[in-house]
Design a protein around this motif. Sequence first.
Motif, PDB file in Angstrom:
ATOM      1  N   PHE A   1     -53.060 -20.775  66.211  1.00  0.00           N
ATOM      2  CA  PHE A   1     -54.213 -21.510  66.736  1.00  0.00           C
ATOM      3  C   PHE A   1     -53.962 -21.936  68.177  1.00  0.00           C
ATOM      4  CE2 PHE A   1     -53.882 -22.488  62.145  1.00  0.00           C
ATOM      5  CZ  PHE A   1     -55.079 -21.908  61.708  1.00  0.00           C
ATOM      6  N   GLY A   2     -54.987 -21.768  69.009  1.00  0.00           N
ATOM      7  CA  GLY A   2     -54.864 -22.171  70.399  1.00  0.00           C
ATOM      8  C   GLY A   2     -55.514 -23.503  70.706  1.00  0.00           C
ATOM      9  N   ALA A   3     -56.409 -23.950  69.830  1.00  0.00           N
ATOM     10  CA  ALA A   3     -57.095 -25.228  70.023  1.00  0.00           C
ATOM     11  C   ALA A   3     -57.216 -25.933  68.683  1.00  0.00           C
ATOM     12  CB  ALA A   3     -58.481 -25.012  70.637  1.00  0.00           C
ATOM     13  N   ALA A   4     -57.224 -27.264  68.739  1.00  0.00           N
ATOM     14  CA  ALA A   4     -57.288 -28.037  67.493  1.00  0.00           C
ATOM     15  C   ALA A   4     -58.038 -29.331  67.731  1.00  0.00           C
ATOM     16  CB  ALA A   4     -55.885 -28.329  66.974  1.00  0.00           C
ATOM     17  N   GLY A   5     -58.668 -29.811  66.679  1.00  0.00           N
ATOM     18  CA  GLY A   5     -59.408 -31.055  66.759  1.00  0.00           C
ATOM     19  C   GLY A   5     -59.285 -31.876  65.496  1.00  0.00           C
ATOM     20  N   SER A   6     -59.782 -33.091  65.588  1.00  0.00           N
ATOM     21  CA  SER A   6     -59.783 -34.002  64.442  1.00  0.00           C
ATOM     22  C   SER A   6     -60.958 -34.944  64.572  1.00  0.00           C
ATOM     23  CB  SER A   6     -58.472 -34.797  64.407  1.00  0.00           C
ATOM     24  OG  SER A   6     -58.519 -35.820  63.427  1.00  0.00           O
ATOM     25  N   MET A   7     -61.662 -35.156  63.464  1.00  0.00           N
ATOM     26  CA  MET A   7     -62.742 -36.133  63.388  1.00  0.00           C
ATOM     27  C   MET A   7     -62.376 -37.153  62.317  1.00  0.00           C
ATOM     28  SD  MET A   7     -65.901 -33.388  63.463  1.00  0.00           S
ATOM     29  CE  MET A   7     -64.899 -32.084  62.703  1.00  0.00           C
ATOM     30  N   SER A   8     -62.194 -38.407  62.722  1.00  0.00           N
ATOM     31  CA  SER A   8     -61.844 -39.476  61.778  1.00  0.00           C
ATOM     32  C   SER A   8     -60.613 -39.113  60.968  1.00  0.00           C
ATOM     33  CB  SER A   8     -63.008 -39.772  60.831  1.00  0.00           C
ATOM     34  OG  SER A   8     -64.214 -39.917  61.526  1.00  0.00           O
TER      35      SER A   8
ATOM     36  N   ASN B   1     -50.277 -28.725  77.541  1.00  0.00           N
ATOM     37  CA  ASN B   1     -51.184 -27.564  77.524  1.00  0.00           C
ATOM     38  C   ASN B   1     -50.775 -26.471  76.543  1.00  0.00           C
ATOM     39  OD1 ASN B   1     -52.966 -28.546  79.659  1.00  0.00           O
ATOM     40  ND2 ASN B   1     -51.217 -28.186  81.021  1.00  0.00           N
ATOM     41  N   SER B   2     -49.853 -26.763  75.630  1.00  0.00           N
ATOM     42  CA  SER B   2     -49.535 -25.763  74.607  1.00  0.00           C
ATOM     43  C   SER B   2     -50.696 -25.595  73.638  1.00  0.00           C
ATOM     44  CB  SER B   2     -48.265 -26.142  73.857  1.00  0.00           C
ATOM     45  OG  SER B   2     -48.395 -27.405  73.206  1.00  0.00           O
ATOM     46  N   LEU B   3     -51.476 -26.643  73.437  1.00  0.00           N
ATOM     47  CA  LEU B   3     -52.692 -26.601  72.626  1.00  0.00           C
ATOM     48  C   LEU B   3     -53.800 -27.333  73.374  1.00  0.00           C
ATOM     49  CD1 LEU B   3     -51.403 -27.569  69.052  1.00  0.00           C
ATOM     50  CD2 LEU B   3     -52.439 -25.376  69.659  1.00  0.00           C
ATOM     51  N   SER B   4     -55.030 -26.864  73.205  1.00  0.00           N
ATOM     52  CA  SER B   4     -56.188 -27.632  73.653  1.00  0.00           C
ATOM     53  C   SER B   4     -56.578 -28.575  72.517  1.00  0.00           C
ATOM     54  CB  SER B   4     -57.353 -26.711  74.002  1.00  0.00           C
ATOM     55  OG  SER B   4     -57.089 -26.017  75.207  1.00  0.00           O
ATOM     56  N   LEU B   5     -56.652 -29.879  72.805  1.00  0.00           N
ATOM     57  CA  LEU B   5     -56.795 -30.881  71.746  1.00  0.00           C
ATOM     58  C   LEU B   5     -57.992 -31.791  71.989  1.00  0.00           C
ATOM     59  CD1 LEU B   5     -53.043 -31.987  71.476  1.00  0.00           C
ATOM     60  CD2 LEU B   5     -54.289 -30.525  69.875  1.00  0.00           C
ATOM     61  N   ILE B   6     -58.728 -32.071  70.908  1.00  0.00           N
ATOM     62  CA  ILE B   6     -59.816 -33.049  70.944  1.00  0.00           C
ATOM     63  C   ILE B   6     -59.719 -33.931  69.704  1.00  0.00           C
ATOM     64  CG2 ILE B   6     -61.429 -31.325  69.981  1.00  0.00           C
ATOM     65  CD1 ILE B   6     -63.693 -32.897  71.405  1.00  0.00           C
TER      66      ILE B   6
ATOM     67  N   TYR C   1     -71.755 -39.782  61.101  1.00  0.00           N
ATOM     68  CA  TYR C   1     -70.823 -39.689  62.231  1.00  0.00           C
ATOM     69  C   TYR C   1     -70.334 -38.254  62.404  1.00  0.00           C
ATOM     70  CZ  TYR C   1     -67.223 -40.970  65.560  1.00  0.00           C
ATOM     71  OH  TYR C   1     -66.459 -41.058  66.700  1.00  0.00           O
ATOM     72  N   TRP C   2     -69.927 -37.621  61.313  1.00  0.00           N
ATOM     73  CA  TRP C   2     -69.355 -36.267  61.411  1.00  0.00           C
ATOM     74  C   TRP C   2     -70.406 -35.227  61.778  1.00  0.00           C
ATOM     75  CZ3 TRP C   2     -67.327 -37.870  56.070  1.00  0.00           C
ATOM     76  CH2 TRP C   2     -66.273 -38.780  56.227  1.00  0.00           C
ATOM     77  N   THR C   3     -71.654 -35.422  61.326  1.00  0.00           N
ATOM     78  CA  THR C   3     -72.722 -34.487  61.682  1.00  0.00           C
ATOM     79  C   THR C   3     -72.957 -34.485  63.182  1.00  0.00           C
ATOM     80  OG1 THR C   3     -73.753 -34.809  59.512  1.00  0.00           O
ATOM     81  CG2 THR C   3     -75.141 -33.902  61.250  1.00  0.00           C
ATOM     82  N   ASN C   4     -72.728 -35.617  63.814  1.00  0.00           N
ATOM     83  CA  ASN C   4     -72.812 -35.707  65.271  1.00  0.00           C
ATOM     84  C   ASN C   4     -71.530 -35.172  65.915  1.00  0.00           C
ATOM     85  OD1 ASN C   4     -73.743 -36.413  67.843  1.00  0.00           O
ATOM     86  ND2 ASN C   4     -72.926 -38.485  67.698  1.00  0.00           N
ATOM     87  N   ALA C   5     -70.393 -35.572  65.374  1.00  0.00           N
ATOM     88  CA  ALA C   5     -69.103 -35.228  65.984  1.00  0.00           C
ATOM     89  C   ALA C   5     -68.843 -33.728  66.019  1.00  0.00           C
ATOM     90  CB  ALA C   5     -67.971 -35.928  65.219  1.00  0.00           C
ATOM     91  N   ILE C   6     -69.305 -33.011  65.010  1.00  0.00           N
ATOM     92  CA  ILE C   6     -68.998 -31.573  64.954  1.00  0.00           C
ATOM     93  C   ILE C   6     -69.581 -30.833  66.152  1.00  0.00           C
ATOM     94  CG2 ILE C   6     -71.002 -31.065  63.482  1.00  0.00           C
ATOM     95  CD1 ILE C   6     -67.538 -29.300  63.554  1.00  0.00           C
ATOM     96  N   ASN C   7     -70.683 -31.323  66.691  1.00  0.00           N
ATOM     97  CA  ASN C   7     -71.270 -30.660  67.855  1.00  0.00           C
ATOM     98  C   ASN C   7     -70.360 -30.759  69.078  1.00  0.00           C
ATOM     99  OD1 ASN C   7     -73.826 -29.887  66.615  1.00  0.00           O
ATOM    100  ND2 ASN C   7     -74.238 -32.084  66.541  1.00  0.00           N
ATOM    101  N   TYR C   8     -69.711 -31.893  69.259  1.00  0.00           N
ATOM    102  CA  TYR C   8     -68.755 -32.053  70.358  1.00  0.00           C
ATOM    103  C   TYR C   8     -67.521 -31.177  70.142  1.00  0.00           C
ATOM    104  CZ  TYR C   8     -71.515 -36.178  71.575  1.00  0.00           C
ATOM    105  OH  TYR C   8     -72.547 -37.021  71.923  1.00  0.00           O
ATOM    106  N   GLN C   9     -67.079 -31.115  68.891  1.00  0.00           N
ATOM    107  CA  GLN C   9     -65.902 -30.310  68.583  1.00  0.00           C
ATOM    108  C   GLN C   9     -66.146 -28.832  68.877  1.00  0.00           C
ATOM    109  OE1 GLN C   9     -62.817 -31.391  66.575  1.00  0.00           O
ATOM    110  NE2 GLN C   9     -63.374 -33.384  67.408  1.00  0.00           N
ATOM    111  N   LEU C  10     -67.284 -28.311  68.444  1.00  0.00           N
ATOM    112  CA  LEU C  10     -67.563 -26.894  68.636  1.00  0.00           C
ATOM    113  C   LEU C  10     -67.851 -26.561  70.099  1.00  0.00           C
ATOM    114  CD1 LEU C  10     -69.605 -26.143  65.386  1.00  0.00           C
ATOM    115  CD2 LEU C  10     -67.190 -25.661  65.855  1.00  0.00           C
ATOM    116  N   LEU C  11     -68.457 -27.489  70.837  1.00  0.00           N
ATOM    117  CA  LEU C  11     -68.609 -27.313  72.283  1.00  0.00           C
ATOM    118  C   LEU C  11     -67.231 -27.220  72.944  1.00  0.00           C
ATOM    119  CD1 LEU C  11     -70.152 -27.303  74.989  1.00  0.00           C
ATOM    120  CD2 LEU C  11     -70.199 -29.810  74.850  1.00  0.00           C
ATOM    121  N   PHE C  12     -66.319 -28.093  72.541  1.00  0.00           N
ATOM    122  CA  PHE C  12     -64.954 -28.080  73.080  1.00  0.00           C
ATOM    123  C   PHE C  12     -64.262 -26.757  72.769  1.00  0.00           C
ATOM    124  CE2 PHE C  12     -60.402 -28.833  72.730  1.00  0.00           C
ATOM    125  CZ  PHE C  12     -60.107 -29.586  73.854  1.00  0.00           C
TER     126      PHE C  12
END
Length: 277
Positions: free
Chosen positions: A160-167, A210-215, A255-266
């Motif tokens: 994986f080159g990018a990773a995220g977390s919501m709550s 910069n080893s991973l892109s993180l949000i 909250y997550w229904t909103n947050a996923i849009n930011y994650q996928l844009l990232f």
Amino acid sequence: MKYLNKKLSWSLLLVIAIFQTADAAIVDTVQTYSPSMKKNIKAVVITPDNYANATALPVVYLLHGYSGNYADWITKAKGFEKNADLYQMIIVCPDGNNSWYWDSPVDEKYKYETYVSDELVKWIDGKYKTIKDRKGRAITGLSMGGHGGLLLAFRHQDVFGAAGSMSGGVDIRPFPNNWDMAARLGKYAEHPENWEKNTVANMLYLLTPNSLSLIIDCGTEDFFFKVNENLHEQLQLRNIPHDFIARPGGHNWPYWTNAINYQLLFMNTYFKTPLKK
């Protein structure tokens, strides 16, 4: 003239409606197979409407939370699947079976780290038109899945080159009696080493800048907010670039229904950014 304007307005609305419905992401439920656990595991796979004409697409692995399943995102965050069309990506939602996405050291039936980071990725790459490289793969999730997204990416930076977390439950140690974690790691009082080795907060040594892109995203009213804020501060101390979002909200689907849009844009921005030479 008033009548003509009204006709034009209705015509424009019709054109907009047709345009909005012309692209409709394709949602499939598939049976994947885990050799390590010797069982079939369901997943939702979302492909863009024009998938048949695609050559190779990036993939976002999207993990559910505790007590959820593979269908959670598509049933509880209705409409988010449009992002597959918007960004021309594949979204894969596997079943995590309350595993916290670990290979359990105390229960050999739970090998979900191996499943998601290796077996599922190979299965998807074998069945779909994917970019078969870390530059074309990202992973994120909510709550238990937020923990899982970061844990799997930290440990498998070749995948994986990018990773995220919501709550995300990014530090499990303050919660020794919650969410079946003791069933997967053993009781904290009896097996502290399992908890220390398998919490995201203790894995930052695996990262280099910069080893991973993180949000990382968490609501300020969430019971996981403090551990997410602490993670953000520790990443700052280590000079690890990352996006950190803190805004009003709790541990819930609005909250997550909103947050996923930011994650996928990232994730899309990561996919579109050329590699630095």
